[in-house]
Design a protein around this motif. Structure first.
Motif, PDB file in Angstrom:
ATOM      1  N   THR A   1      -8.671  -4.108  -0.820  1.00  0.00           N
ATOM      2  CA  THR A   1      -8.825  -4.489   0.340  1.00  0.00           C
ATOM      3  C   THR A   1      -8.879  -3.287   1.660  1.00  0.00           C
ATOM      4  N   THR A   2      -9.747  -2.938   2.515  1.00  0.00           N
ATOM      5  CA  THR A   2      -9.196  -2.549   3.333  1.00  0.00           C
ATOM      6  C   THR A   2      -9.332  -3.151   4.924  1.00  0.00           C
ATOM      7  N   HIS A   3      -8.690  -2.453   5.518  1.00  0.00           N
ATOM      8  CA  HIS A   3      -8.241  -2.884   7.125  1.00  0.00           C
ATOM      9  C   HIS A   3      -8.464  -1.567   8.270  1.00  0.00           C
TER      10      HIS A   3
ATOM     11  N   ARG B   1      -6.497   1.143   6.304  1.00  0.00           N
ATOM     12  CA  ARG B   1      -4.766   0.695   5.545  1.00  0.00           C
ATOM     13  C   ARG B   1      -5.856   0.176   3.977  1.00  0.00           C
ATOM     14  N   VAL B   2      -5.507   0.889   2.778  1.00  0.00           N
ATOM     15  CA  VAL B   2      -6.648   0.608   2.093  1.00  0.00           C
ATOM     16  C   VAL B   2      -5.015  -0.196   0.576  1.00  0.00           C
TER      17      VAL B   2
ATOM     18  N   PHE C   1      -2.049   1.785   1.242  1.00  0.00           N
ATOM     19  CA  PHE C   1      -1.759   3.455   1.638  1.00  0.00           C
ATOM     20  C   PHE C   1      -2.788   3.759   2.823  1.00  0.00           C
ATOM     21  N   ASP C   2      -2.154   4.539   4.049  1.00  0.00           N
ATOM     22  CA  ASP C   2      -3.454   4.932   5.211  1.00  0.00           C
ATOM     23  C   ASP C   2      -4.198   5.542   4.946  1.00  0.00           C
ATOM     24  N   VAL C   3      -5.253   5.748   5.699  1.00  0.00           N
ATOM     25  CA  VAL C   3      -6.727   6.018   5.078  1.00  0.00           C
ATOM     26  C   VAL C   3      -7.420   6.667   6.696  1.00  0.00           C
TER      27      VAL C   3
END
Length: 141
Positions: free
Chosen positions: A8-10, A21-22, A32-34
């Motif tokens: 999931t990604t927020h 964040r993934v 992990f930050d994206v």
């Protein structure tokens, strides 16, 4: 038996100024930050969709190739695979280059390269990425 893996990604903010964040939900192995900047410029300590694709592709290819080698009665002593996913802003993913180095007793360099090329076409991630140019360099060590 089929399996499903989840992530999931927020995301907050716009594409250029926002961040996300993934989270690897299925394994719980990390978050992990994206950001757009980490995708279109330097990683700067963050990941990108392309890096996640590269991780999936290099691991899937290694599994598919080791299976093919084992079925050939030439199981690998070791395989080291990297995947380089090229992203061009405005175009998308323009190519993936796999590099594999392996120690496989009983196999010639030509056989190794041919089997690697076949595995690069049959691994499930390669199949999912149909439409993207995938190239490979294979070196027997």
């Amino acid at each position: 038996m089929a399996t499903t893996r989840n992530a999931t990604t927020h995301w907050e903010g716009s594409l250029l100024d926002g961040a996300g964040r993934v989270t690897l939900d299925s394994s719980g192995q990390g978050t992990f930050d994206v950001t757009w900047a980490s995708r279109a410029n330097e990683a700067d300590g963050r990941t990108s969709p392309e890096e996640l694709i590269a991780a999936a592709h290099s691991s899937c290819f290694s599994m598919a190739f080791s299976n093919a080698l084992a079925k050939n009665d030439t199981p690998p002593a070791s395989l080291d695979t990297s995947a380089a996913v090229t992203f061009q802003p405005g175009e998308g993913i323009t190519g993936i280059h796999l590099t594999v180095k392996g120690s496989v007793p009983g196999l010639s360099a030509e056989q190794f390269a041919a089997m690697a090329a076949d595995a690069s076409k049959t691994c499930p991630v390669s199949k999912a990425l149909t439409g993207t140019t995938i190239t490979i360099d294979a070196t027997l060590v």
